[in-house]
Every structure is written in C-alpha cells, then in structure tokens.
Design an enzyme around this catalytic site. Structure first.
Site, PDB file in Angstrom:
ATOM      1  N   HIS A  51     -32.878   3.250   4.801  1.00 38.39           N
ATOM      2  CA  HIS A  51     -32.672   1.800   4.677  1.00 38.39           C
ATOM      3  C   HIS A  51     -31.235   1.526   4.244  1.00 38.39           C
ATOM      4  O   HIS A  51     -30.485   2.440   3.913  1.00 38.39           O
ATOM      5  CB  HIS A  51     -33.693   1.172   3.735  1.00 38.39           C
ATOM      6  CG  HIS A  51     -33.575   1.586   2.303  1.00 38.39           C
ATOM      7  ND1 HIS A  51     -33.863   2.863   1.861  1.00 38.39           N
ATOM      8  CD2 HIS A  51     -33.208   0.890   1.184  1.00 38.39           C
ATOM      9  CE1 HIS A  51     -33.689   2.931   0.550  1.00 38.39           C
ATOM     10  NE2 HIS A  51     -33.281   1.755   0.118  1.00 38.39           N
ATOM     11  N   HIS A 109     -29.602  -0.057   1.695  1.00 34.77           N
ATOM     12  CA  HIS A 109     -29.031  -0.228   0.361  1.00 34.77           C
ATOM     13  C   HIS A 109     -27.875   0.746   0.133  1.00 34.77           C
ATOM     14  O   HIS A 109     -27.903   1.893   0.587  1.00 34.77           O
ATOM     15  CB  HIS A 109     -30.116  -0.046  -0.706  1.00 34.77           C
ATOM     16  CG  HIS A 109     -31.039  -1.221  -0.802  1.00 34.77           C
ATOM     17  ND1 HIS A 109     -32.251  -1.162  -1.439  1.00 34.77           N
ATOM     18  CD2 HIS A 109     -30.925  -2.503  -0.333  1.00 34.77           C
ATOM     19  CE1 HIS A 109     -32.844  -2.352  -1.367  1.00 34.77           C
ATOM     20  NE2 HIS A 109     -32.056  -3.171  -0.700  1.00 34.77           N
ATOM     21  N   ASP A 152     -26.742   2.541  -2.268  1.00 38.26           N
ATOM     22  CA  ASP A 152     -26.924   3.850  -2.877  1.00 38.26           C
ATOM     23  C   ASP A 152     -27.586   4.846  -1.918  1.00 38.26           C
ATOM     24  O   ASP A 152     -27.809   6.002  -2.284  1.00 38.26           O
ATOM     25  CB  ASP A 152     -27.699   3.761  -4.198  1.00 38.26           C
ATOM     26  CG  ASP A 152     -29.122   3.253  -4.032  1.00 38.26           C
ATOM     27  OD1 ASP A 152     -29.346   2.341  -3.216  1.00 38.26           O
ATOM     28  OD2 ASP A 152     -30.018   3.764  -4.739  1.00 38.26           O
ATOM     29  N   HIS A 181     -39.900  -2.652   0.687  1.00 43.52           N
ATOM     30  CA  HIS A 181     -38.710  -2.569  -0.155  1.00 43.52           C
ATOM     31  C   HIS A 181     -37.557  -3.297   0.537  1.00 43.52           C
ATOM     32  O   HIS A 181     -36.865  -4.123  -0.064  1.00 43.52           O
ATOM     33  CB  HIS A 181     -38.375  -1.106  -0.404  1.00 43.52           C
ATOM     34  CG  HIS A 181     -37.189  -0.866  -1.291  1.00 43.52           C
ATOM     35  ND1 HIS A 181     -37.162  -1.215  -2.613  1.00 43.52           N
ATOM     36  CD2 HIS A 181     -35.975  -0.303  -1.017  1.00 43.52           C
ATOM     37  CE1 HIS A 181     -35.990  -0.882  -3.136  1.00 43.52           C
ATOM     38  NE2 HIS A 181     -35.256  -0.329  -2.186  1.00 43.52           N
ATOM     39  N   ASP A 188     -37.160   4.660  -0.520  1.00 41.91           N
ATOM     40  CA  ASP A 188     -37.604   3.917  -1.697  1.00 41.91           C
ATOM     41  C   ASP A 188     -38.927   3.197  -1.455  1.00 41.91           C
ATOM     42  O   ASP A 188     -39.199   2.162  -2.066  1.00 41.91           O
ATOM     43  CB  ASP A 188     -36.543   2.882  -2.096  1.00 41.91           C
ATOM     44  CG  ASP A 188     -35.316   3.514  -2.725  1.00 41.91           C
ATOM     45  OD1 ASP A 188     -35.291   4.748  -2.880  1.00 41.91           O
ATOM     46  OD2 ASP A 188     -34.368   2.773  -3.037  1.00 41.91           O
ATOM     47  N   HIS A 226     -35.386   8.957  -5.826  1.00 42.83           N
ATOM     48  CA  HIS A 226     -34.984   8.646  -7.196  1.00 42.83           C
ATOM     49  C   HIS A 226     -35.822   9.435  -8.195  1.00 42.83           C
ATOM     50  O   HIS A 226     -37.009   9.685  -7.972  1.00 42.83           O
ATOM     51  CB  HIS A 226     -35.158   7.148  -7.500  1.00 42.83           C
ATOM     52  CG  HIS A 226     -34.164   6.268  -6.817  1.00 42.83           C
ATOM     53  ND1 HIS A 226     -32.899   6.039  -7.329  1.00 42.83           N
ATOM     54  CD2 HIS A 226     -34.246   5.559  -5.666  1.00 42.83           C
ATOM     55  CE1 HIS A 226     -32.248   5.220  -6.518  1.00 42.83           C
ATOM     56  NE2 HIS A 226     -33.036   4.914  -5.499  1.00 42.83           N
TER      57      HIS A 226
END
Length: 257
Positions: free
Chosen positions: A56, A58, A60, A112, A131, A169
């Site tokens: 995705h 994002h 990070d 998400h 995520d 994560h």
C-alpha cells in the site's frame, strides 16, 4: 524455496527480505527506507535485488522505493488502485506475479487503505499482508470501512491455518494487551503474552505469526466468540450484534486503548 529475513526500519517497521540462495537473487517487501536494504546489499555484493513488492501507499512502506529502483533496476509491483512510486506492474485481485521463481497470488484487502493488497505464496504458505492483519491485531481504518476490513480479514483467515503471517510492524505486545482486555479468559492469549514478552526482552522479533495462532488469539478474528461479545456488552450495553458491528466496536475501542 524462499528464505526470509527481517530488516528493521524506523522504530518498529520490518522490511521483509526474500532470498533465493541458489541464484543469489533477492526481493524486498515494503521498503519504507532504502538504507537497511542498501546496507544488506553492500554487505552481500554478490546478491542482486530483482523485485520490490508494495502492499500500500503509506510512506513508511514506499519511501525507499525510488532510491532502490534507481540503484538496482529492480522491478516494482504494487496495488493498481493506489499511487505507488516507480511502479512497473499494477496488481489487482487474483493476479499472479513471479518473484524469485515463485508464484505470488494477489489478494485485495481494502480497509487500512482502499487499494491495499496482500501477496500469498501457496507452496510455502507465506502471506505478506502489510498493515491489514497484524500479529494479534489489525490495521487502523484510515480509508476503508469496518465492512471492508472485516471482509478482508475474513478472506485472509480462510487461508490454510499453517500460513506464515508476515506483517510489517512490531506491534505484537501492545496488540496482545488489548486482546487480553477484549477476551480476558483466553489462556492462549496469556501464553502468547508470556512468550512474546520473553522474546522482546531478548531482542528477538515476534514475527512471523501463523493464521492458526491468530485465529486463537486475535480478537479481530474472533468477533463471533461469546467472551468477546460479552465484553462488548459490558462496555456498551447488551444487544444483538453482527460480526461486522462487533468488529467496528472492537476497532473503535482499540483506537483509544
């Protein structure tokens, strides 16, 4: 066979490094930072980075993509419905992509983010889910709806129980503390807290998880369990709830936990 190594990034991200030891080719999943990957490649100069897999958009998860592509020429794959830097191949539900001689199947898992995808490798039962599904938790609903995320999690939960879950994560301990609050009588959660606490004390990572373990300890996959529903009754009053409604209440509770 793919070998997998975690490259830590930022404060709690993992960049998954997939390795073919015979060809000495490798791929990475969600390199939010180029530096850990470049450091590994510099330490292993006879290896070639061939693929960059993105789940995705994002930062990070994509922040290191352009730098790595420029340095290595690696192919970038990612979700078709999101803006992914330097993407070469746009992937949708059911697409298959060949990486290190292995077939990865794409599963769309909105929630998400709206275009989030996961990669599933059937031969070794490997799931790279970004995520969406976390160890003992799930991602926040930044773009999608509870209905979308519940459906996405249900689809992942239907994969074989021995599927290895590679999320991105190190949230496991904090997720488990919430899981214990949501289902305090679950002995599997208590055992997992003990295990993960010891691992983290020894500076070991808590991943990958397995779907079998998630089905036993992850409250977001247990929205039909009487103990979880009873805890929601205690918080907001007894009533009939669909699994999606129970999920939405759990996610809102976790957001402020």
């Amino acid at each position: 066979m793919i070998n997998i190594q975690a490259l830590p990034a930022f404060s709690d991200n993992y960049i998954w490094l997939l390795q073919d030891p015979e060809l000495r080719h490798c791929a990475v999943v969600d390199p939010g930072d180029a530096a850990p990957v470049e450091a590994w490649l510099n330490s292993n100069p006879d290896w070639k980075l061939t693929d960059i897999l993105i789940t995705h958009h994002h930062f990070d998860h994509v922040g290191g993509v352009e730098q790595l592509k420029a340095a290595t020429g690696a192919r970038v794959t990612g979700p078709a419905n999101e803006k992914i830097p330097a993407r070469d191949v746009a992937l949708r539900e059911g697409d298959e992509v060949q990486v290190l001689g292995q077939t990865l199947r794409v599963i769309e898992v909105p929630g998400h983010t709206l275009g989030h995808i996961a990669y599933y490798q059937q031969d070794q039962n490997l799931l790279f889910c970004g995520d969406t599904l976390f160890a003992a938790g799930c991602g926040r609903l930044f773009e999608g709806t509870p209905e979308q995320m519940h459906d996405s999690l249900s689809r992942l939960a239907a994969l074989p129980a021995n599927t290895a879950v590679y999320c991105t994560h190190e949230y496991t301990l904090s997720n488990l503390r919430f899981a214990q609050a949501a289902e305090p009588g679950n002995p599997a959660i208590e055992q997992r807290i003990n295990d993960v606490s010891q691992w983290r004390k020894n500076d070991q990572i808590s991943l990958p998880s397995s779907l079998e373990l998630e089905l036993a300890t992850n409250p977001f996959l247990r929205t039909d369990k009487p103990a979880v529903l009873q805890k929601l009754d205690e918080r907001s009053g007894p009533r009939e709830r669909s699994q999606v409604q129970a999920f939405a209440e759990l996610r809102a509770w976790k957001d402020s936990f």
